[in-house]
Design a protein around this motif. Sequence first.
Motif, PDB file in Angstrom:
ATOM      1  N   LEU A  27     -15.894 -36.985  -6.397  1.00 52.44           N
ATOM      2  CA  LEU A  27     -17.413 -36.664  -6.749  1.00 52.44           C
ATOM      3  C   LEU A  27     -18.208 -36.236  -5.675  1.00 52.44           C
ATOM      4  CD1 LEU A  27     -18.119 -39.303  -9.796  1.00 52.44           C
ATOM      5  CD2 LEU A  27     -17.483 -36.794 -10.096  1.00 52.44           C
ATOM      6  N   ASN A  28     -18.335 -36.949  -4.986  1.00 49.18           N
ATOM      7  CA  ASN A  28     -19.028 -36.680  -3.524  1.00 49.18           C
ATOM      8  C   ASN A  28     -18.548 -35.511  -2.617  1.00 49.18           C
ATOM      9  OD1 ASN A  28     -20.677 -38.695  -4.356  1.00 49.18           O
ATOM     10  ND2 ASN A  28     -19.497 -40.046  -3.347  1.00 49.18           N
ATOM     11  N   GLN A  29     -17.365 -34.696  -2.978  1.00 50.26           N
ATOM     12  CA  GLN A  29     -17.131 -33.967  -1.902  1.00 50.26           C
ATOM     13  C   GLN A  29     -17.571 -32.643  -2.306  1.00 50.26           C
ATOM     14  OE1 GLN A  29     -12.533 -33.964  -2.059  1.00 50.26           O
ATOM     15  NE2 GLN A  29     -12.705 -35.502  -0.422  1.00 50.26           N
ATOM     16  N   MET A  30     -17.951 -31.498  -1.493  1.00 51.72           N
ATOM     17  CA  MET A  30     -18.649 -30.345  -1.682  1.00 51.72           C
ATOM     18  C   MET A  30     -17.456 -29.290  -1.519  1.00 51.72           C
ATOM     19  SD  MET A  30     -22.538 -30.308  -0.126  1.00 51.72           S
ATOM     20  CE  MET A  30     -22.626 -28.957  -0.682  1.00 51.72           C
ATOM     21  N   ARG A  31     -17.339 -28.242  -2.183  1.00 52.79           N
ATOM     22  CA  ARG A  31     -16.531 -27.108  -2.056  1.00 52.79           C
ATOM     23  C   ARG A  31     -16.922 -26.576  -0.840  1.00 52.79           C
ATOM     24  NH1 ARG A  31     -15.992 -23.610  -7.400  1.00 52.79           N
ATOM     25  NH2 ARG A  31     -14.594 -22.786  -5.892  1.00 52.79           N
ATOM     26  N   VAL A  32     -15.840 -25.907   0.143  1.00 56.21           N
ATOM     27  CA  VAL A  32     -15.846 -25.456   1.312  1.00 56.21           C
ATOM     28  C   VAL A  32     -16.315 -24.023   0.857  1.00 56.21           C
ATOM     29  CG1 VAL A  32     -14.613 -24.458   3.409  1.00 56.21           C
ATOM     30  CG2 VAL A  32     -14.210 -26.769   2.202  1.00 56.21           C
ATOM     31  N   ASN A  33     -17.386 -23.527   1.715  1.00 56.42           N
ATOM     32  CA  ASN A  33     -18.018 -22.161   1.484  1.00 56.42           C
ATOM     33  C   ASN A  33     -17.508 -21.271   2.272  1.00 56.42           C
ATOM     34  OD1 ASN A  33     -19.405 -19.831   1.626  1.00 56.42           O
ATOM     35  ND2 ASN A  33     -21.284 -20.765   0.942  1.00 56.42           N
ATOM     36  N   HIS A  34     -16.267 -20.795   2.169  1.00 55.09           N
ATOM     37  CA  HIS A  34     -15.358 -19.917   3.133  1.00 55.09           C
ATOM     38  C   HIS A  34     -16.198 -18.542   3.745  1.00 55.09           C
ATOM     39  CE1 HIS A  34     -11.965 -22.381   2.546  1.00 55.09           C
ATOM     40  NE2 HIS A  34     -12.107 -22.220   1.183  1.00 55.09           N
ATOM     41  N   THR A  35     -17.176 -17.978   2.903  1.00 54.98           N
ATOM     42  CA  THR A  35     -17.753 -16.979   3.262  1.00 54.98           C
ATOM     43  C   THR A  35     -19.065 -17.232   4.592  1.00 54.98           C
ATOM     44  OG1 THR A  35     -17.743 -16.143   1.195  1.00 54.98           O
ATOM     45  CG2 THR A  35     -19.424 -15.275   2.394  1.00 54.98           C
ATOM     46  N   ARG A  36     -19.493 -18.407   4.234  1.00 54.79           N
ATOM     47  CA  ARG A  36     -20.391 -18.915   5.285  1.00 54.79           C
ATOM     48  C   ARG A  36     -19.679 -19.192   6.578  1.00 54.79           C
ATOM     49  NH1 ARG A  36     -24.972 -23.300   3.999  1.00 54.79           N
ATOM     50  NH2 ARG A  36     -25.687 -21.362   2.959  1.00 54.79           N
ATOM     51  N   GLU A  37     -18.510 -19.794   6.500  1.00 53.14           N
ATOM     52  CA  GLU A  37     -17.736 -20.208   7.661  1.00 53.14           C
ATOM     53  C   GLU A  37     -17.249 -18.744   8.309  1.00 53.14           C
ATOM     54  OE1 GLU A  37     -14.473 -22.294   6.385  1.00 53.14           O
ATOM     55  OE2 GLU A  37     -15.423 -24.319   6.514  1.00 53.14           O
ATOM     56  N   ARG A  38     -16.953 -17.615   7.648  1.00 57.59           N
ATOM     57  CA  ARG A  38     -16.543 -16.561   8.293  1.00 57.59           C
ATOM     58  C   ARG A  38     -17.741 -15.892   9.098  1.00 57.59           C
ATOM     59  NH1 ARG A  38     -13.376 -12.890   4.536  1.00 57.59           N
ATOM     60  NH2 ARG A  38     -13.122 -11.521   6.605  1.00 57.59           N
ATOM     61  N   LEU A  39     -18.851 -15.785   8.414  1.00 57.76           N
ATOM     62  CA  LEU A  39     -20.061 -15.369   8.960  1.00 57.76           C
ATOM     63  C   LEU A  39     -20.244 -16.178  10.190  1.00 57.76           C
ATOM     64  CD1 LEU A  39     -22.260 -14.892   5.707  1.00 57.76           C
ATOM     65  CD2 LEU A  39     -21.221 -13.021   7.275  1.00 57.76           C
ATOM     66  N   ALA A  40     -20.324 -17.524  10.180  1.00 52.19           N
ATOM     67  CA  ALA A  40     -20.574 -18.287  11.312  1.00 52.19           C
ATOM     68  C   ALA A  40     -19.642 -17.907  12.518  1.00 52.19           C
ATOM     69  CB  ALA A  40     -20.657 -19.867  10.931  1.00 52.19           C
ATOM     70  N   GLY A  93     -18.654 -14.903  13.218  1.00 47.06           N
ATOM     71  CA  GLY A  93     -18.825 -13.264  13.620  1.00 47.06           C
ATOM     72  C   GLY A  93     -18.077 -12.541  12.585  1.00 47.06           C
ATOM     73  N   GLU A  94     -17.254 -13.042  11.747  1.00 44.92           N
ATOM     74  CA  GLU A  94     -16.608 -12.210  11.158  1.00 44.92           C
ATOM     75  C   GLU A  94     -17.185 -11.263  10.021  1.00 44.92           C
ATOM     76  OE1 GLU A  94     -12.921 -14.333   9.588  1.00 44.92           O
ATOM     77  OE2 GLU A  94     -12.745 -15.332  11.284  1.00 44.92           O
ATOM     78  N   THR A  95     -16.576 -10.332   9.613  1.00 38.95           N
ATOM     79  CA  THR A  95     -17.071  -9.447   8.454  1.00 38.95           C
ATOM     80  C   THR A  95     -16.673  -9.962   6.985  1.00 38.95           C
ATOM     81  OG1 THR A  95     -17.015  -7.546  10.035  1.00 38.95           O
ATOM     82  CG2 THR A  95     -17.248  -7.061   7.638  1.00 38.95           C
ATOM     83  N   VAL A  96     -17.624  -9.928   6.291  1.00 41.99           N
ATOM     84  CA  VAL A  96     -17.228 -10.446   4.773  1.00 41.99           C
ATOM     85  C   VAL A  96     -18.039  -9.211   3.877  1.00 41.99           C
ATOM     86  CG1 VAL A  96     -17.531 -12.822   5.009  1.00 41.99           C
ATOM     87  CG2 VAL A  96     -19.596 -11.581   4.477  1.00 41.99           C
ATOM     88  N   LEU A  97     -17.010  -8.949   2.969  1.00 42.62           N
ATOM     89  CA  LEU A  97     -17.463  -7.944   2.069  1.00 42.62           C
ATOM     90  C   LEU A  97     -17.823  -8.628   0.692  1.00 42.62           C
ATOM     91  CD1 LEU A  97     -14.325  -5.685   2.573  1.00 42.62           C
ATOM     92  CD2 LEU A  97     -16.555  -5.380   3.698  1.00 42.62           C
ATOM     93  N   GLY A  98     -18.954  -7.706   0.411  1.00 35.86           N
ATOM     94  CA  GLY A  98     -19.486  -8.486  -1.246  1.00 35.86           C
ATOM     95  C   GLY A  98     -19.915  -7.250  -1.886  1.00 35.86           C
ATOM     96  N   CYS A  99     -20.364  -7.615  -3.157  1.00 39.71           N
ATOM     97  CA  CYS A  99     -21.067  -6.718  -3.959  1.00 39.71           C
ATOM     98  C   CYS A  99     -22.006  -7.206  -4.718  1.00 39.71           C
ATOM     99  CB  CYS A  99     -19.865  -6.331  -5.149  1.00 39.71           C
ATOM    100  SG  CYS A  99     -20.244  -4.826  -6.197  1.00 39.71           S
ATOM    101  N   ALA A 100     -22.901  -6.185  -5.066  1.00 37.35           N
ATOM    102  CA  ALA A 100     -24.172  -6.578  -6.201  1.00 37.35           C
ATOM    103  C   ALA A 100     -24.352  -6.183  -7.277  1.00 37.35           C
ATOM    104  CB  ALA A 100     -25.404  -6.624  -5.094  1.00 37.35           C
ATOM    105  N   ILE A 101     -24.402  -6.709  -8.303  1.00 35.44           N
ATOM    106  CA  ILE A 101     -24.548  -5.916  -9.561  1.00 35.44           C
ATOM    107  C   ILE A 101     -25.745  -6.486 -10.243  1.00 35.44           C
ATOM    108  CG2 ILE A 101     -22.334  -5.466  -9.756  1.00 35.44           C
ATOM    109  CD1 ILE A 101     -21.938  -7.620 -11.800  1.00 35.44           C
ATOM    110  N   GLN A 102     -26.339  -5.754 -11.214  1.00 32.91           N
ATOM    111  CA  GLN A 102     -27.683  -6.270 -11.887  1.00 32.91           C
ATOM    112  C   GLN A 102     -27.534  -6.746 -13.070  1.00 32.91           C
ATOM    113  OE1 GLN A 102     -30.722  -3.299 -11.877  1.00 32.91           O
ATOM    114  NE2 GLN A 102     -32.299  -4.838 -12.626  1.00 32.91           N
ATOM    115  N   SER A 103     -26.657  -6.083 -13.742  1.00 35.07           N
ATOM    116  CA  SER A 103     -26.222  -6.440 -15.328  1.00 35.07           C
ATOM    117  C   SER A 103     -25.014  -6.514 -15.701  1.00 35.07           C
ATOM    118  CB  SER A 103     -27.337  -5.859 -16.297  1.00 35.07           C
ATOM    119  OG  SER A 103     -27.107  -6.039 -17.574  1.00 35.07           O
ATOM    120  N   TYR A 104     -24.328  -7.696 -16.084  1.00 32.13           N
ATOM    121  CA  TYR A 104     -23.033  -7.651 -16.648  1.00 32.13           C
ATOM    122  C   TYR A 104     -22.835  -8.827 -17.537  1.00 32.13           C
ATOM    123  CZ  TYR A 104     -18.093  -6.477 -16.645  1.00 32.13           C
ATOM    124  OH  TYR A 104     -16.756  -6.294 -17.162  1.00 32.13           O
TER     125      TYR A 104
END
Length: 66
Positions: free
Chosen positions: A14-27, A29-40
């Motif tokens: 219950l006390n364990q948090m999920r690892v944020n792999h995107t944040r780790e990669r940004l830290a 200096g690696e490149t991450v790819l994402g997408c933004a959408i407004q309505s789905y």
Amino acid sequence: MARARYIEVSAKELNQMRVNHTRERLAKGETVLGCAIQSYRSPEIARTFAAAGFDYVFLDMEHGSF
């Protein structure tokens, strides 16, 4: 009549948090790819983007039709 099912989990789980792999990669200096959408209107969109290889998806619901 359906009966409620209870799943036993330990306090450690219950006390364990999920690892944020995107944040780790940004830290690192690696490149991450994402997408933004407004309505789905489907919760499956996040899985679809993950299957396509995106690291994150940003859902902008501020001015949506909900």
